[in-house]
Design an enzyme around this catalytic site. Structure first.
Site, mmCIF file in Angstrom:
data_model
loop_
_atom_site.group_PDB
_atom_site.id
_atom_site.type_symbol
_atom_site.label_atom_id
_atom_site.label_comp_id
_atom_site.label_asym_id
_atom_site.label_seq_id
_atom_site.Cartn_x
_atom_site.Cartn_y
_atom_site.Cartn_z
ATOM 1 N N GLU A 1 -36.525 -19.868 -67.396
ATOM 2 C CA GLU A 1 -36.608 -20.376 -68.800
ATOM 3 C C GLU A 1 -37.029 -19.295 -69.783
ATOM 4 O O GLU A 1 -36.716 -19.453 -70.968
ATOM 5 C CB GLU A 1 -37.591 -21.539 -68.859
ATOM 6 N N ASP B 1 -33.948 -19.721 -60.144
ATOM 7 C CA ASP B 1 -34.979 -20.670 -60.559
ATOM 8 C C ASP B 1 -35.889 -19.982 -61.585
ATOM 9 O O ASP B 1 -35.794 -18.775 -61.811
ATOM 10 C CB ASP B 1 -35.766 -21.067 -59.299
ATOM 11 N N ASP C 1 -37.721 -30.322 -61.436
ATOM 12 C CA ASP C 1 -38.782 -31.009 -60.692
ATOM 13 C C ASP C 1 -38.915 -32.449 -61.170
ATOM 14 O O ASP C 1 -39.294 -32.700 -62.317
ATOM 15 C CB ASP C 1 -40.120 -30.281 -60.881
#
Ligand SMILES: *[C@@H]1O[C@H](CO)[C@@H](O)[C@H](O)[C@H]1NC(C)=O
Ligand SMILES: *[C@@H]1O[C@H](CO)[C@@H](O)[C@H](O)[C@H]1NC(C)=O
Ligand SMILES: *[C@@H]1O[C@H](CO)[C@@H](O)[C@H](O)[C@H]1NC(C)=O
Ligand SMILES: *[C@@H]1O[C@H](CO)[C@@H](O)[C@H](O)[C@H]1NC(C)=O
Ligand SMILES: *[C@@H]1O[C@H](CO)[C@@H](O)[C@H](O)[C@H]1NC(C)=O
Ligand SMILES: *[C@@H]1O[C@H](CO)[C@@H](O)[C@H](O)[C@H]1NC(C)=O
Length: 920
Positions: free
Chosen positions: A443, A440, A564
Site C-alpha cells: 500500500e 503483499d 485480511d
C-alpha cells in the site's frame, strides 16, 4: 461539432441550471471557492477536441490559494469515451504517469485560445454530448439518444487549488451507484447515501467498514431505469491523490488533495458495455493460466516443508481438488524476500517437492513484500543499494519497518528499480521455480510512522520478538511540510489519520523528484507492472500475480484477494460485494480468504464459506498463524461440502476459463451482479447476497448461521439446479423464493436459453481439462419454442497471450433450438478448431432441459456429413423434471433428455436433431 448559443439547447441548459439550483441545497459543500469563468474556447486543430481557458472568479484562502487560470480540454476520444481534463493553465501538474497507464495525452499547455465563448454550447460525439455554461463555468454530459443528463457540475462549485480540488455532480434519486473502492460495504454493492467513500491505499483490514482499504478505484457505475428501460454509464476520475467522495443520494462531490480533474465518461448503455469501454481505456484484465482457476490452499504458519507436504497429502486423502499450494512468508530466511529458510525450507528438499508436485500439474506460489531488509550481507539489498533503487527521504533511502525489521522500499517508478526487481525475480526463480508471485503489503504498509532511524540503544527487530509488527525504530512524526500535513484532511484510515501514518512519509520522493504524496496510491500498481514484466520474461509463460494493493489498471497485470477478513458470518456476506466491485474495476480474478483469515471460524461457517468460495473467481483458503488449522479436510462436514462445491467448480472449469477469455477480450466480469444480465429487473439493483458467474449461472449461498433454507431472488424465467438438473425454479416476478439448502449443499442454477459446457471434473485442473465434455442445453420449462446458446474457448495456456490464434486456441459456439414442442436441434460453429482437435477434446453427452415427452429419431452430422463419430450415440431414457419452486402454479410437465454415447470432436462442427414424442 460546436453549435452556437441560439440552439434549443440554450433553453434546455437554463432549465437544468434552475433545477440544479434547487438540488444544490442538498449538497453539503463547504464554501471554499467561487468557481471559474470560461473566457475562451476553441477547437483544437491538431488532434481534435476543445480547448478552453478558465479564469478564477474570486479568491478564497481556505485550503490554500486558488490556481488563477485553468486549461480545459474536452475530447470524444473514441465513439464511446468522452474525456474532460482540467488543469493549471500555466504549470504542469501531477497526473497518473502516462507510461504507467498508457493513454492519450492532452495537448501541451500554452496553446492560445482566441475565440470568445458563447453563453451555452455543446460538443457532441457519437453517444455523448458535452455542454457547458460560461459564467460560472459548469459542464454537463448527456446522452445523445435521449438527452438524459449523466453528469452536471452546475450542482456545485469547481474549486482548484494546489492541494484541494472540488467538483460535484447532480444525480437523480433514481440512480443506483456502484464502485468507488476499495471499501467493505456493509450495505451491499449499491452505494449508500451518506456512507463515506475515501480513496487512499492503506493497510487496514477488510474488517473495517466504509474505510479506505488497500486499493484506490475512483470510478463509479450509475444504473438508471427510466420508463422501464435501463441504462448504465460510468464515470472515472483518473487521479491518484487521496480523496473523499461524498454521496448524498442527489449529488456526488469529489474532494481531492492534488493532481488534476481528469474525467472519463463511458456511455454503456448496458453494464457489459460499460466495463468493455472502461477496460478499453485502463487495460483489459490479465489472462489467467488455467490452473489459477483451480483451488488454492495457503496459510501463514506452515512452519516447515513437511507441514506443506502434509497439506497436499491431506487434500489427496480427502479427495478434495487442489491445484495450488502457497507459502506466506514461512519459506523465507528471517522474512527476507527472495531467500529460503535453510532449516525449515532447505532448498534441495523444496526442489524435490516441487518436481514431484509439478509432475502432477500442481503449482506453487510464494509471497513477497516490497520492503527490502536493510542488511549489508544480503545480496538483494546490496544490489539494490548499488543501483540506487530505493525511495528517498532527504537524499537517503527512506527507512521503514516491515516483517524483516528495518527495510527500504524499492521505487518502481524508477527504471533502474524496475530492472533491478526484474533481475531479482529471475535470480529467485533460479533458486526456486515458483509458478506465480503474491505481492503483499504494497500500500505500502509500514509498521512505523514518520522519519525513522536505526535505534542506537537496542536492536531492531527485537530478537525473538513475538510482536514483530510493533515499531522498533526510533521515529519522529513529520508535520513540517504541506505534504505531510495538507490543509484538507481526507478521512484516511476512517479517522482522518495523517497521510503518512503507517506508510511511507508523504514528503519522501521517488525517481525524478515525484512526491510520495502524489504517487502513494500507485505503489502496488507499479509493483504489479514490474513483477509482471519479470514473470513474463521467465519461460515465456502467462504470469500469475496476486496483489493486495491495486489502482485503476491493476487488473491488466494481477489478480486480487480482499485482504485480511474475519472468520464470521458478516464477513462471509461482505465478501460478495467486494468481489463484485472488483469486477467493475476491471479485476475480475478476485476472491476472499475462504473460512476467514482470523480468528478461528466455526465448522459451520467454514462449511458455508467453501460453498460460496468454490464460486469466487479466485478460490483460496487462507488463514493466519494464530488461527487453528482450517484446511478443508480438517472437518468432515466441510470436506463433504468441499467435494460437492469444488467438484462442481472443476466440472465448470471450461466455462470459467471461457469467462476468463471474455474478461480479457471485453472486460466482462467473471462474477457479476445479477443486473448485468437483467438490467431491467430493478429488484436486483441492490442484490448483494447472490451473483452470476458469467451471464447465466446464479450462485445463491447460505450466509447465515443455523439456516438450511435460503431466500433467493430469480429474474423471471426457468432456472435449473446444476446439482440436480431435474429440479427447476420457475420465477415470474420479483419475490424472493425460499429454497432448501441442507448443510452440505449450495444452490447454483443455470438460466434458460443457455448452453453450458461442462467436463467431468477431477482432483486437479490439468486432468479435468482433458476429460470429455457434456453440453447442458436449457430451454424454458415445458415450452414449445426455445433458443439456447453458449460457447467455449480452449487454448494453450503456456503461451503468455490469450488470443484466438490457429493451432494455439479454439473457440466453439453452440446453438440449440426447440420448435413446435417437437423438433430439437443442437449444433456448433467452430473457429480455429485445430488446437482442440490436437488436444483430442471430445463431447460425450448433450443434455437438454425443459422439453416435453421423450426423444426419438436422432440424426447427427459432423462437418456436414452423416456422422461416424456419432454412430454409438443414443437417446437416453428421459427423467421427469421436478418443478422445484413455481410461482403462481404451473401445470406443465417437462423432462430431461440426454444424447449419450457420443464421441464428437469438439473442434469439428456438428449438428444433431431429433423429435420429441409427446405422451410416449
Ligand atoms: C429492457 O426493456 C426495454 C424497454 O422495454 C427493452 O427495449 C430492452 O430490450 C430490455 N432489455 C433487456 C436486456 O431485457
Ligand atoms: C515441522 O513442523 C511441525 C509442526 O511445527 C513439527 O511437528 C515437525 O517436527 C517439523 N518437521 C520438521 C522436519 O522439521
Ligand atoms: C543479515 O542477513 C544475514 C544473512 O541472511 C543474517 O545471517 C543476519 O542475521 C542478518 N542480520 C541482521 C542484522 O538481521
Ligand atoms: C542511548 O544511550 C545513550 C548512552 O547510554 C544515552 O545517552 C541516550 O540517552 C540513550 N538514548 C535513548 C534514545 O535511549
Ligand atoms: C470517516 O470514516 C469513518 C469510517 O467509515 C466514519 O465512521 C466517519 O464518520 C468518517 N468521518 C467523516 C468525517 O467522514
Ligand atoms: C505520531 O503520529 C501518530 C499518528 O500517525 C500518533 O498516533 C502519535 O501519537 C504521534 N506521535 C508523536 C510523538 O507525536
Amino acid at each position: 461539432m460546436l453549435s452556437s448559443s441560439t440552439s434549443p439547447l440554450h433553453l434546455a441548459l437554463c432549465c437544468v441550471t434552475l433545477l440544479s439550483l434547487h438540488f444544490c441545497a442538498a449538497v453539503p459543500t463547504s464554501k471554499v471557492g467561487f468557481g471559474y469563468r470560461l473566457v475562451s474556447i476553441e477547437q483544437n486543430r491538431n488532434g481534435g477536441g476543445l480547448i478552453g481557458h478558465l479564469q478564477l472568479k474570486q479568491r478564497t484562502s481556505a485550503y490554500g490559494p486558488d490556481i488563477p487560470h485553468l486549461r480545459l480540454f474536452v475530447k470524444h476520444e473514441t465513439q464511446d469515451r468522452l474525456r474532460v481534463h482540467i488543469t493549471d493553465a500555466e504549470e504542469g501538474r501531477w497526473e497518473v504517469p502516462y507510461n504507467l497507464l498508457p493513454r492519450e495525452q492532452p495537448p501541451p499547455l500554452g496553446s492560445k485560445a482566441s475565440r470568445s465563448p458563447s453563453t451555452a454550447s455543446e460538443y457532441a460525439g457519437d453517444q455523448l454530448i458535452f455542454s457547458y455554461t460560461s459564467d460560472p463555468f459548469t459542464f454537463a454530459v448527456k446522452r445523445k439518444a435521449n438527452g438524459q443528463t449523466l453528469f452536471d457540475s452546475s450542482c456545485g462549485t469547481i474549486v482548484f487549488k494546489d492541494q484541494y480540488l472540488e467538483i460535484s455532480t447532480h444525480l437523480p434519486k433514481t440512480a443506483s451507484l456502484y464502485g468507488l473502492g476499495e471499501n467493505t460495504q456493509p450495505g451491499g454493492i449499491r452505494l449508500r447515501p451518506s456512507d463515506p467513500y475515501t480513496l487512499y491505499t492503506t493497510d487496514i483490514s477488510a474488517i473495517n467498514l466504509n474505510s479506505d482499504l488497500y486499493g484506490s478505484h475512483p470510478v463509479y457505475m450509475d444504473l438508471r431505469n427510466e420508463g422501464g428501460e435501463a441504462a448504465a454509464h460510468a464515470v472515472l476520475l483518473l487521479n491518484s491523490n487521496g480523496m473523499d467522495v461524498l454521496y448524498t443520494g442527489t449529488a456526488l462531490t469529489y474532494k481531492v488533495i492534488g493532481g488534476v480533474l481528469d474525467f472519463y465518461f463511458f456511455p454503456g448503455p448496458s453494464p457489459l458495455a460499460v466495463v468493455d469501454q472502461y477496460t478499453a481505456l485502463i487495460g483489459r484484465p490479465a489472462p489467467m493460466p488455467y490452473w489459477a482457476l483451480g483451488f488454492h490452499q495457503c496459510r501463514w504458519g506452515y512452519k516447515n516443508l513437511s507441514v506443506v507436504e502434509g497439506v497436499v497429502e491431506g487434500y489427496k486423502k480427502a479427495r478434495i481438488p487442489l491445484d495450488v499450494i502457497w507459502n506466506d512468508d514461512d519459506h523465507m530466511d528471517a522474512a527476507k524476500d527472495f531467500t529460503l529458510d535453510p532449516v525449515n525450507y532447505p532448498r534441495p528438499k523444496l526442489l524435490d517437492f516441487l518436481s514431484r508436485i509439478h509432475s502432477q500439474g500442481m503449482k506453487y506460489i510464494v509471497l513477497i513484500d516490497p520492503g527490502i531488509a536493510v542488511n549489508s550481507s544480503y545480496g538483494v539489498y546490496q544490489r539494490g543499494m548499488a543501483k540506487d533503487v530505493f525511495i528517498k527521504y532527504e537524499g537517503k533511502p527512506y527507512l521503514a519497518q516491515v516483517w524483516p525489521g528495518p527495510v527500504y522500499f524499492p521505487d518502481y517508478l524508477n527504471p533502474n528499480g524496475v530492472a533491478w526487481w526484474v533481475d531479482e525475480i529471475s535470480r529467485f526463480h533460479e533458486l526456486v521455480p515458483v509458478d506465480g508471485l503474491w505481492i503483499d503489503m504494497n500500500e505500502a504498509s509500514n509498521f512505523c510512522t514518520g522519519r525513522c532511524e536505526l535505534p542506537v540503544n537496542h536492536s531492531c527487530p527485537v530478537p525473538g520478538s513475538k510482536t514483530p509488527w510493533i515499531c522498533c525504530l526510533d521515529c519522529k512524526n513529520i508535520t513540517n511540510t504541506r505534504w505531510d500535513d495538507p490543509p484538507y484532511k481526507i478521512n484516511a484510515s476512517g479517522s482522518q489519520a495523517p497521510l503518512g501514518s503507517k506508510t511511507i512519509a508523504t514528503s519522501a520522493t521517488h525517481y525524478g523528484g515525484i512526491l510520495e504524496y502524489n504517487a502513494h496510491s500507485l505503489y502496488g500498481f507499479s509493483q504489479a507492472i514490474a513483477t509482471h514484466e519479470a514473470l513474463q520474461g521467465l519461460q515465456g509463460k502467462r504470469p500469475f500475480i496476486l496483489s493486495r494493493s491495486t489502482f485503476v489498471g491493476s487488473g491488466a497485470y494481477a489478480a486480487h484477494w480482499t485482504g485480511d477478513n474475519k472468520g464470521n458470518w458478516v464477513n462471509l456476506r461482505y465478501s460478495i460485494s467486494t468481489v463484485l466491485n472488483f469486477g467493475l474495476f476491471g479485476m475480475p480474478m478476485v476472491g476472499s480468504d475462504i473460512c476467514g483469515f482470523y480468528p478461528a471460524p466455526t465448522e459451520e461457517l467454514c462449511n458455508r464459506w467453501i460453498q460460496l468460495g468454490a464460486f469466487y473467481p479466485f478460490s483460496r483458503d487462507h488463514a493466519n498463524f494464530a488461527s487453528p488449522r482450517q484446511e478443508l479436510y480438517v472437518w468432515d462436514s466441510v470436506a463433504k461440502s468441499a467435494r460437492n462445491a469444488l467438484g462442481m467448480r472443476y466440472k465448470l472449469l471450461p466455462y470459467l476459463y471461457t469467462l476468463n477469455y471474455e474478461a480479457h477480450t471485453s472486460g466482462a466480469p467473471m462474477a457479476r451482479p445479477v443486473f448485468f444480465s437483467f438490467p431491467n429487473f430493478t429488484a436486483s439493483y441492490g442484490l448483494s447476497t447472490q451473483f452470476l458467474l458469467g451471464s447465466s449461472v446464479m450462485v445463491s449461498p447460505v450466509l447465515n448461521k443455523a439456516k438450511t433454507k435460503v431466500k433467493a431472488m430469480f429474474p423471471p424465467g426457468t432456472w435449473y439446479n446444476l446439482f440436480d438438473m431435474t429440479k427447476a425454479v420457475i420465477s415470474k416476478d420479483e419475490r424472493y423464493i425460499t429454497l432448501d439448502a441442507p448443510l452440505n449443499e449450495i444452490n447454483v442454477h443455470v438460466y434458460q436459453n443457455t448452453i453450458l459446457p461442462m467436463q467431468r471434473g477431477g482432483m486437479i485442473s490439468k486432468e479435468a481439462r482433458a476429460t470429455p465434455f457434456t453440453l447442458i442445453v436449457s430451454f424454458p420449462f415445458g415450452a414449445a419454442e426455445g433458443d439456447a446458446r453458449g460457447s467455449v474457448y480452449v487454448d494453450d495456456d503456456e503461451r503468455p497471450e490469450m488470443k484466438l490464434v490457429d493451432g494455439e486456441a479454439s473457440c466453439i459456439e453452440f446453438y440449440a433450438s426447440l420448435r413446435e414442442k417437437t423438433t430439437v436441434t443442437v449444433w456448433s460453429q467452430v473457429e480455429m478448431g485445430r488446437f482442440s482437435l490436437q488436444k483430442g477434446l471430445l463431447i460425450e453427452k448433450v443434455r437438454v432441459l425443459g422439453v416435453q415427452g421423450s426423444g426419438q429419431a436422432l440424426v447427427i452430422e459432423v462437418d456436414g456429413e452423416p456422422s461416424a463419430d456419432g454412430s454409438g450415440a443414443y437417446l437416453a431414457e428421459t427423467s421427469p423434471m421436478h418443478q422445484e419452486k413455481v410461482e403462481g402454479g404451473n401445470s406443465r410437465s417437462s423432462t430431461v433428455v440426454e444424447v449419450a454415447g457420443l464421441s464428437l470432436p469438439l473442434g469439428k462442427k456438428f449438428s444433431m436433431t431429433w423429435k420429441m414424442g409427446i405422451n410416449g
